[in-house]
Design an enzyme around this catalytic site. Structure first.
Site, PDB file in Angstrom:
ATOM      1  N   GLU A 175      45.806  41.468  42.879  1.00  0.00           N
ATOM      2  CA  GLU A 175      44.434  41.938  42.729  1.00  0.00           C
ATOM      3  C   GLU A 175      43.996  42.382  44.106  1.00  0.00           C
ATOM      4  O   GLU A 175      43.767  41.559  44.997  1.00  0.00           O
ATOM      5  CB  GLU A 175      43.546  40.821  42.170  1.00  0.00           C
ATOM      6  CG  GLU A 175      42.231  41.339  41.593  1.00  0.00           C
ATOM      7  CD  GLU A 175      41.107  41.302  42.586  1.00  0.00           C
ATOM      8  OE1 GLU A 175      40.644  42.400  42.979  1.00  0.00           O
ATOM      9  OE2 GLU A 175      40.680  40.215  42.991  1.00  0.00           O
ATOM     10  N   LEU A 176      43.920  43.713  44.303  1.00  0.00           N
ATOM     11  CA  LEU A 176      43.803  44.262  45.644  1.00  0.00           C
ATOM     12  C   LEU A 176      42.443  44.927  45.869  1.00  0.00           C
ATOM     13  O   LEU A 176      41.481  44.620  45.191  1.00  0.00           O
ATOM     14  CB  LEU A 176      44.958  45.245  45.880  1.00  0.00           C
ATOM     15  CG  LEU A 176      46.355  44.680  45.548  1.00  0.00           C
ATOM     16  CD1 LEU A 176      47.426  45.731  45.810  1.00  0.00           C
ATOM     17  CD2 LEU A 176      46.642  43.405  46.321  1.00  0.00           C
ATOM     18  N   ASN A 229      36.661  35.815  50.895  1.00  0.00           N
ATOM     19  CA  ASN A 229      35.450  36.155  50.139  1.00  0.00           C
ATOM     20  C   ASN A 229      35.595  35.698  48.687  1.00  0.00           C
ATOM     21  O   ASN A 229      36.676  35.792  48.121  1.00  0.00           O
ATOM     22  CB  ASN A 229      35.178  37.662  50.194  1.00  0.00           C
ATOM     23  CG  ASN A 229      36.210  38.462  49.418  1.00  0.00           C
ATOM     24  OD1 ASN A 229      37.402  38.233  49.574  1.00  0.00           O
ATOM     25  ND2 ASN A 229      35.773  39.394  48.603  1.00  0.00           N
ATOM     26  N   CYS A 263      35.692  43.258  46.707  1.00  0.00           N
ATOM     27  CA  CYS A 263      36.776  44.177  46.360  1.00  0.00           C
ATOM     28  C   CYS A 263      36.320  45.212  45.344  1.00  0.00           C
ATOM     29  O   CYS A 263      36.918  46.286  45.247  1.00  0.00           O
ATOM     30  CB  CYS A 263      37.993  43.413  45.847  1.00  0.00           C
ATOM     31  SG  CYS A 263      37.649  42.283  44.492  1.00  0.00           S
ATOM     32  N   LYS A 294      47.051  28.741  48.767  1.00  0.00           N
ATOM     33  CA  LYS A 294      47.047  29.151  50.168  1.00  0.00           C
ATOM     34  C   LYS A 294      45.708  29.802  50.479  1.00  0.00           C
ATOM     35  O   LYS A 294      45.406  30.894  50.012  1.00  0.00           O
ATOM     36  CB  LYS A 294      48.218  30.107  50.436  1.00  0.00           C
ATOM     37  CG  LYS A 294      48.539  30.313  51.922  1.00  0.00           C
ATOM     38  CD  LYS A 294      47.653  31.374  52.555  1.00  0.00           C
ATOM     39  CE  LYS A 294      47.960  31.563  54.032  1.00  0.00           C
ATOM     40  NZ  LYS A 294      47.017  32.491  54.673  1.00  0.00           N
ATOM     41  N   GLY A 344      44.067  40.217  47.817  1.00  0.00           N
ATOM     42  CA  GLY A 344      43.978  40.628  49.215  1.00  0.00           C
ATOM     43  C   GLY A 344      44.099  42.130  49.338  1.00  0.00           C
ATOM     44  O   GLY A 344      43.806  42.869  48.405  1.00  0.00           O
ATOM     45  N   GLY A 345      44.574  42.582  50.505  1.00  0.00           N
ATOM     46  CA  GLY A 345      44.676  44.001  50.773  1.00  0.00           C
ATOM     47  C   GLY A 345      46.033  44.579  50.407  1.00  0.00           C
ATOM     48  O   GLY A 345      47.030  43.854  50.332  1.00  0.00           O
TER      49      GLY A 345
END
Length: 491
Positions: A252-253, A154, A286, A177, A230-231
């Site tokens: 950055e989660l 996203n 997020c 990546k 990501g998570g």
């Protein structure tokens, strides 16, 4: 019609994965395969890192002036804007995000590259007022080295810009990546990096699964910096992997961001802010403001306003200009939402709107409005990454702050009030990296963002981000004409 096939971009060359692994990407609006892409093996990861390390020491990049690096970034910004319609269409087809958003966001990220292009030759050291009169001591900043930049599916162009822009301006080399879900726009972007004229190996773009790609990349001994979005669960693995190489890491989660609406708020603005924070991007953000904290006297009225506005949301093909909400990227998101809503209902929650997937092809979820009886309701705790708005009432300002901070996350937050003193007071008491007042989901290359708690650490965007891609070197020069003093005593 032939499906597009995307190769890996490593060391300035387009290549299939060495293990021959190929994955297919589904169009979330139809559920059908629309493209294929090569997947990186550990051997491919090693090659990407080798080429990045070689480029770091190649005079073509190493000795390039900071001003010249900035000019390359300016050129990349131009190319991104020129190709925004194509990249936006590819991203929409691959991820299901609205074409209006993917194209406008792609155009806007050009400003991020320009911002860091301008900063490239502003990375300065300092002469130190040292306490030894025969010494001239100064600091300089040098590229931190090889960067692994890991972005989710996203907001790909935006999240790439916040990492690649400062990294390249600082003189680093980067392995980007892309997510194995919807990576196609990243490979279209790689074509623009090539056209911009960056020396080979400065930027590589790869994708693949965790065992063959992400794990070998994040634990590789020659990776100096990891920038991950990501998570939290994946982030824990990234941090463990970084113990192998001591790479400087930023995370950055996710989040369960609170939006607090006080009774004096302009309800038109507040309801639009709640809709933007929950139904914008189909909730796949997020910083989604998925916990609405509403002053009790206005709760019922605000519910009716949101229901009325939500009834006019156009759900459909994300490529169509009049669509407000498209599909979710993966079927797994639909399943998470269904399970979470079932548990919330068993906990006494009331679903005022939606609550189920749409009965049609593709990963479509109806905009959903949940009224929660207490702060332990499942929809207030689980990051669903979908269009689910949960509202909970509060009675006092102090109670609102307690509820807002009653989460392990701390990424975004919002406050809606016409009381400027309250806006200042409450915004500073919420433990989050970002707070929007009387607006929501606004970004700028000038403004840093990042989280507290399980929403991660480190900051992206703004001037401080570029310094995170450098290391400070201190140089001592002895200016005395006298021989060195006693070698056995530290000066």
């Amino acid at each position: 019609m032939n499906q597009p096939h995307y190769k890996l971009y490593i060391d300035g060359k387009w290549t299939e994965g060495s293990a021959g692994q190929v994955m297919h990407s589904q169009n979330p609006a139809t559920g059908e395969n629309w493209a294929s892409f090569a997947c990186a093996s550990e051997e491919d990861v090693n090659q990407a890192v080798r080429s990045a390390k070689a480029a770091l020491n190649n005079p073509a990049w190493r000795d390039m002036t900071q001003t010249a690096r900035g000019k390359l970034l300016y050129r990349l910004a131009e190319l991104i804007e020129e190709n925004a319609e194509l990249i936006g269409r590819v991203e929409t087809t691959d991820s299901g995000k609205l074409l209006a958003e993917t194209q406008s966001q792609t155009k806007y990220v050009g400003d991020y590259y320009r911002y860091y292009a301008g900063l490239a030759d502003k990375i300065e050291g300092a002469v130190l007022p040292i306490d030894k009169p025969d010494m001239h001591v100064f600091t300089t900043r040098h590229p931190i080295g090889v960067v692994a930049a890991i972005v989710p599916w996203n907001a790909q162009m935006f999240l790439t810009a916040t990492k690649l822009g400062p990294a390249l301006a600082a003189g680093c080399t980067v392995i980007l990546k892309a997510s194995e879900y919807a990576p196609a726009p990243m490979f279209e972007f790689a074509k623009l990096v090539e056209q911009a004229g960056f020396p080979k190996g400065v930027v590589s773009v790869i994708t693949g699964d965790a065992p063959n790609c992400a794990i070998p990349l994040t634990r590789h001994p020659d990776i100096d910096r990891i920038a991950f979005t990501g998570g939290p669960e994946t982030a824990r693995h990234v941090v463990r992997n970084s113990a192998e190489n001591f790479a400087v890491t930023s995370l950055e989660l996710g989040g369960k961001s609170p939006i607090i609406v006080f009774e004096d708020a302009d309800l038109e603005t507040a309801s639009n802010g709640l809709i933007a924070g929950n139904f914008g991007a189909s909730g796949q953000s997020c910083v989604a403001g998925s916990r609405g904290l509403i002053h009790r006297p206005i709760l019922n009225k605000l519910i009716e306003i949101i229901k009325e506005k939500a009834s006019k949301i156009v759900i459909g093909d994300p490529l169509e200009a009049n669509t407000h909400m498209g599909p979710l990227c993966t079927e797994a998101q639909i399943n998470t939402i269904k399970d979470t809503l079932e548990k919330a209902k068993s906990q006494g929650a009331t679903i005022h709107l939606g609550g189920a997937p749409l009965d049609q092809a593709g990963n479509y979820m109806a905009p959903t409005l949940v009224e929660c009886a207490h702060n332990e309701t499942e929809t207030l705790k689980v990051e669903m990454f979908g269009p689910v708005m949960s509202l909970i009432p509060f009675d006092t300002e102090d109670e609102a702050i307690v509820i807002a901070n009653g989460t392990e996350y701390g990424l975004g937050s919002g406050v809606f009030t016409q009381n400027i003193a309250r806006a200042h007071r409450v915004s500073q008491k919420i433990r989050s990296g970002i707070c929007w007042v009387n607006t929501y989901r606004a970004v700028s290359p000038i403004a840093p963002f990042g989280g507290f708690n399980e929403s991660g650490y480190g900051r992206e965007a703004g001037t401080e981000a570029i310094l995170d891609y450098t290391r400070t070197k201190t140089t001592w020069i002895n200016t005395s004409a006298e021989p060195m003093a006693n070698p056995f005593v530290m000066r």
